[in-house]
Enzyme design. Sequence first.
Site, PDB file in Angstrom:
ATOM      1  N   LYS B  79       0.848  -1.203   0.000  1.00 53.04           N
ATOM      2  CA  LYS B  79       0.000   0.000   0.000  1.00 53.04           C
ATOM      3  C   LYS B  79       0.878   1.246   0.000  1.00 53.04           C
ATOM      4  O   LYS B  79       1.917   1.269   0.679  1.00 53.04           O
ATOM      5  CB  LYS B  79      -0.908  -0.039   1.238  1.00 53.04           C
ATOM      6  N   SER B 159     -10.016   2.128   2.759  1.00 55.15           N
ATOM      7  CA  SER B 159      -9.063   2.806   1.907  1.00 55.15           C
ATOM      8  C   SER B 159      -8.094   1.876   1.173  1.00 55.15           C
ATOM      9  O   SER B 159      -7.502   2.283   0.189  1.00 55.15           O
ATOM     10  CB  SER B 159      -8.250   3.807   2.730  1.00 55.15           C
ATOM     11  N   SER B 183     -10.473   0.018   7.041  1.00 60.33           N
ATOM     12  CA  SER B 183      -9.805   0.099   5.732  1.00 60.33           C
ATOM     13  C   SER B 183      -9.118  -1.181   5.268  1.00 60.33           C
ATOM     14  O   SER B 183      -8.670  -1.252   4.131  1.00 60.33           O
ATOM     15  CB  SER B 183      -8.771   1.227   5.729  1.00 60.33           C
TER      16      SER B 183
END
Lengths: 95, 493
Positions: B79, B159, B183
């Site tokens: 990420k 997210s 998330s």
Amino acid sequence: MSVDIDTVKRVAKLARIALDDEKASTMQGELNTILGFIDQLNEVDIDGVAPMTSVVDTAMKKRKDVVDDGDRAEDVVANAPEVEDNFFMVAKVIE
Amino acid sequence: MTDLTSLTISQASKRLKAKEFSAVELTESYLSVIERANQTLNAFVVRNDDQAREMAKASDVKLAKGEGGTLEGIPLGIKDLFGTRDVHTQACSHILDGFKPRYESTVTQNLWDDGAVMLGKLNMDEFAMGSSNETSYYGPVINPWRNAGSNQALVPGGSSGGSATAVAARLCAGATATDTGGSIRQPAAFTGTVGIKPTYGRCSRWGIVAFASSLDQAGPIARDVRDAAIMLKSMAGVDAKDTTSVDMPVGDYESAIGKSVKGMKVGIPKEYRIDGMPEEIEALWQKGIEWYRDAGAEIVDISLPHTVYALPAYYIVAPAEASSNLARYDGVRYGLRVDGNDITDTYEKTRAAGFGDEVRRRILIGTYVLSSGYYDAYYLRAQKVRTLIKRDFENVFNDGIDMILTPSTPSAAFAIGDEEMAADPVKMFLNDVFTVTVNMAGLPGISVPAGLDKGGLPLGLQLIGKPFAEEDLFQAAHVIEQAAGGFIADKWW
């Protein structure tokens, strides 16, 4: 609670985010929607409840007061938009 | 030859060690899949092909000698929130344009130390603020899942949307993710993948771009429960650079898988039955209850009375911490700078240009609730409510409940550009209604794929555990996985 347009502009100033009148007005509506949602918390009886300070029960860790890292000025400024002799460069602040 | 990208981490590891194929071959397979698919799915924002090949080569040297770590030669996606040395790290925000840190986050360093290969950086909501991956500066990520008979593009959740899509579409063997309010678990549920947010303090936060420091935790998104266990074991551990990381041994999570749940007490909280929840979610939850009953667990109705207040309290605490954490983006030290008439003007113009709408909204909310005269009414009250939320969980665990079963999300994946959500920020917040309580109380939570809705979209169930009881979660999650089976999207991309 809800916020008026002047409060929105004052908060934007505190947050150092430029906001023109049109944006401020959109933002006012959005912030008031969120603040309206948050207002539910007023229903909760919080008498005698301690505020949370740490989600996991742990004792604060301490370390020896010694220098164990550093001398990396070049690394620190490596990503700055403007640098001179390992200093961050900004527009003149003091007249 | 088998498509190497179809293998789970545990399958690929065994075959790498047996020298059935090389780490370079495995990495090349992923690189060519990313080459073909990424333009459509937009999961990776940066590809790291050259370095990935080098890392794979180094793994092959170790594997040839019969050496290597638990993730030797395994290609992962990272990420964009994780600091990776000399590689694009921008939290998918315009304001961090060009930022390449001179350091490596502890979590990613742990993965490289165990032999993993970095394929690239994954798309996400800007600064991890969002539940659909639509706030990214790099554009939305597309969910590999679509409604049956429909071409409409769906969100992968957020997210960690890039992480979820990349794992579900097999663009990487596993991915790192982070979870501040849901998330990891919400995107995992939307894509038929497994995602675990460990207990606060289990993974070091050092080197991860901060959103809300008292809530943020790293964790994996993986194809199955076993892979998630393997990845978390590598990621977790105490770190002198993060004083909130906890000095407790990391469990052998994989060995918990397959153990019986007989006699375990599974709590079913009545407050998670919310108005307007689709019948399918309720039915899925009931199915989960049956699976545990069949496996010999005891099902107990419980109450967590402050559940409804978790989301509003979160929308004080998280923006407040974010407004403070994001103060560092000033156009002076890194990233974007928009020059103004003086230093204040430079700050204001830089931050106006660099932050997207959602981030700006949250900074303003955070600044407001912390501002003079409002602190007690908002922030202090929210922190007191947070104490009550945590106490709810402590009470049920003290009563002998081992873990709690809930749905992961109140719906399946929705369309990109959903008008109702775009018009009302609170509607988007509601995605996290079942996950956010866990962050507020610092507990571990895992989302496991449990079924498909009538349109054929994946749905997840969430298990919430006691602090540092990740092993229990892997043990129990496996029961759902065994009963429900795995879910793979039909390839159209």
